[in-house]
Design an enzyme around this catalytic site. Structure first.
Site, PDB file in Angstrom:
ATOM      1  N   SER A  34       0.849  -1.195   0.000  1.00  0.00           N
ATOM      2  CA  SER A  34       0.000   0.000   0.000  1.00  0.00           C
ATOM      3  C   SER A  34       0.881   1.240   0.000  1.00  0.00           C
ATOM      4  O   SER A  34       1.636   1.478   0.952  1.00  0.00           O
ATOM      5  CB  SER A  34      -0.889   0.026   1.242  1.00  0.00           C
ATOM      6  N   HIS A  38      -1.315  -1.340  -4.224  1.00  0.00           N
ATOM      7  CA  HIS A  38      -2.561  -1.013  -3.526  1.00  0.00           C
ATOM      8  C   HIS A  38      -2.636   0.504  -3.315  1.00  0.00           C
ATOM      9  O   HIS A  38      -1.748   1.113  -2.719  1.00  0.00           O
ATOM     10  CB  HIS A  38      -2.580  -1.762  -2.188  1.00  0.00           C
ATOM     11  N   ASP A  46      -4.849   3.517  -1.792  1.00  0.00           N
ATOM     12  CA  ASP A  46      -5.894   3.804  -0.802  1.00  0.00           C
ATOM     13  C   ASP A  46      -6.473   5.198  -0.992  1.00  0.00           C
ATOM     14  O   ASP A  46      -5.783   6.197  -0.766  1.00  0.00           O
ATOM     15  CB  ASP A  46      -5.302   3.696   0.613  1.00  0.00           C
ATOM     16  N   MET A  70      -9.148   7.897   0.296  1.00  0.00           N
ATOM     17  CA  MET A  70      -9.968   8.246   1.471  1.00  0.00           C
ATOM     18  C   MET A  70     -10.542   9.647   1.300  1.00  0.00           C
ATOM     19  O   MET A  70      -9.810  10.562   0.934  1.00  0.00           O
ATOM     20  CB  MET A  70      -9.097   8.232   2.727  1.00  0.00           C
ATOM     21  N   HIS A 106      -8.497   0.913  -3.787  1.00  0.00           N
ATOM     22  CA  HIS A 106      -9.390   0.671  -2.654  1.00  0.00           C
ATOM     23  C   HIS A 106     -10.105   1.980  -2.335  1.00  0.00           C
ATOM     24  O   HIS A 106      -9.503   2.897  -1.770  1.00  0.00           O
ATOM     25  CB  HIS A 106      -8.533   0.170  -1.468  1.00  0.00           C
ATOM     26  N   MET A 159     -12.266   4.126  -0.262  1.00  0.00           N
ATOM     27  CA  MET A 159     -12.885   4.333   1.060  1.00  0.00           C
ATOM     28  C   MET A 159     -13.627   5.658   0.983  1.00  0.00           C
ATOM     29  O   MET A 159     -13.240   6.660   1.601  1.00  0.00           O
ATOM     30  CB  MET A 159     -11.804   4.342   2.149  1.00  0.00           C
ATOM     31  N   MET A 206     -11.077  -6.132   5.659  1.00  0.00           N
ATOM     32  CA  MET A 206     -10.320  -5.159   6.457  1.00  0.00           C
ATOM     33  C   MET A 206      -9.967  -5.778   7.801  1.00  0.00           C
ATOM     34  O   MET A 206     -10.856  -6.203   8.545  1.00  0.00           O
ATOM     35  CB  MET A 206     -11.139  -3.884   6.678  1.00  0.00           C
ATOM     36  N   ASP A 239      -6.338  -6.620   4.376  1.00  0.00           N
ATOM     37  CA  ASP A 239      -5.823  -5.254   4.375  1.00  0.00           C
ATOM     38  C   ASP A 239      -5.803  -4.668   5.784  1.00  0.00           C
ATOM     39  O   ASP A 239      -6.851  -4.424   6.379  1.00  0.00           O
ATOM     40  CB  ASP A 239      -6.705  -4.396   3.454  1.00  0.00           C
ATOM     41  N   GLY A 256       1.354  -2.094   4.124  1.00  0.00           N
ATOM     42  CA  GLY A 256       1.798  -0.713   4.001  1.00  0.00           C
ATOM     43  C   GLY A 256       3.045  -0.479   4.825  1.00  0.00           C
ATOM     44  O   GLY A 256       4.172  -0.589   4.327  1.00  0.00           O
TER      45      GLY A 256
HETATM   46  C1  DX5 Z   1      -6.289   1.342   5.771  1.00  0.00           C
HETATM   47  C2  DX5 Z   1      -5.828   1.066   4.366  1.00  0.00           C
HETATM   48  C3  DX5 Z   1      -4.720   0.080   4.300  1.00  0.00           C
HETATM   49  C4  DX5 Z   1      -3.456   0.545   4.960  1.00  0.00           C
HETATM   50  C5  DX5 Z   1      -2.589  -0.619   5.268  1.00  0.00           C
HETATM   51  O1  DX5 Z   1      -7.372   2.184   5.735  1.00  0.00           O
HETATM   52  O2  DX5 Z   1      -6.894   0.544   3.602  1.00  0.00           O
HETATM   53  O3  DX5 Z   1      -4.463  -0.303   2.953  1.00  0.00           O
HETATM   54  O4  DX5 Z   1      -2.752   1.454   4.184  1.00  0.00           O
HETATM   55  O5  DX5 Z   1      -1.505  -0.130   5.969  1.00  0.00           O
HETATM   56  P1  DX5 Z   1      -0.784  -0.991   7.099  1.00  0.00           P
HETATM   57  O6  DX5 Z   1      -0.213  -2.184   6.388  1.00  0.00           O
HETATM   58  O7  DX5 Z   1       0.254  -0.056   7.606  1.00  0.00           O
HETATM   59  O8  DX5 Z   1      -1.809  -1.364   8.110  1.00  0.00           O
HETATM   60 ZN    ZN Z   2      -6.466  -0.423   1.595  1.00  0.00          ZN
END
Ligand code: DX5
Ligand code: ZN
Length: 217
Positions: free
Chosen positions: A8, A33, A35, A37, A66, A68, A137, A175, A197
């Site tokens: 990520s 990946h 993310d 948001m 992804h 969100m 998740m 994830d 990540g």
């Molecule tokens: C959380 C994200 C993840 C996150 C994972 O909202 O969807 O993809 O970046 O990061 P780590 O591996 O640090 O938990």
């Molecule tokens: Zn994610």
């Protein structure tokens, strides 16, 4: 088939994004990946369409986007045009999930559904054959670097049963909080794709860290 690894980029150095993407290109990464948001569906804002396009310009691996965000239907085409190969929407953000999945596929992308920790995998039974990837998740979405939720293991096992019962070819992605300690257990439970990540980007040698995760049986 070996487990797929999806680093990520939320945990990458945004000021050196090209360098980070080139590192992933040179590694055993399967998907990048991405993310997204919106500050509404989750209590954080990451980045959006122009940054996704910039990542795509350098990426030699498929982008696993992804979302969100609320109202994902409104942005599917924009993320497809920005370079997404897989688009995952949240179950909790979709009133007409079946329609949204068809819309993603019509764009030529693989269709994913992400589930918050409290959302049961049983809710996907009736649409499992329409889903290319389920993103379970293992933290509450919104932030990188959080602690892995242990209840994820039985969820993965049950989802694997549902997929087999329906003869579906859906991939199971995990994830949040993935590291070298929980990765083998997730794999044994039925995970096909591991998002990581902070474990990758905060490690001294990310290419080697990706290799270590990829070697999990
Ligand atoms: C959380 C994200 C993840 C996150 C994972 O909202 O969807 O993809 O970046 O990061 P780590 O591996 O640090 O938990
Ligand atoms: Zn994610």
């Amino acid at each position: 088939m070996s487990v797929k690894i999806a680093p990520s980029i939320l945990a990458s150095d945004f000021a050196n994004l090209q360098k980070e993407i080139e590192m992933l290109n040179a590694s055993e990464t399967d998907y990048i990946h991405v993310d997204i948001m919106d500050g509404v569906f989750v209590p954080n804002i990451s980045f959006g369409i122009p940054v996704t396009e910039a990542v795509k310009r350098h990426a030699k691996k498929p982008l696993d986007v992804h979302l969100m965000i609320v109202n994902p239907d409104q942005y599917l085409e924009a993320f497809k045009n920005a370079g997404a190969a897989i688009i995952s929407v949240h179950y909790e953000a979709c009133t007409h999930l079946h329609r949204t999945l068809q819309a993603i596929k019509q764009l030529g992308c693989k269709a994913g559904v992400a589930l918050n920790p409290h959302t049961s995998v049983e809710l996907l039974k009736d649409v499992i054959n329409d889903i290319d990837l389920v993103c379970i998740m293992s933290v509450n979405p919104g932030f990188g670097g959080q602690k892995f939720i242990e209840q994820t293991y039985p969820k993965v096992k049950r989802l694997k049963e549902i997929i087999l019962e329906h003869g579906a070819s859906t991939e199971i992605e995990i994830d949040g909080g993935v590291n070298k300690d929980n990765a083998p257990l997730l794999r044994a439970a039925g995970a096909d794709v591991l998002v990581a990540g902070s474990f990758v980007f905060n490690s001294p040698d990310p290419i080697q860290t990706i290799k270590t995760l990829k070697a999990i049986e």
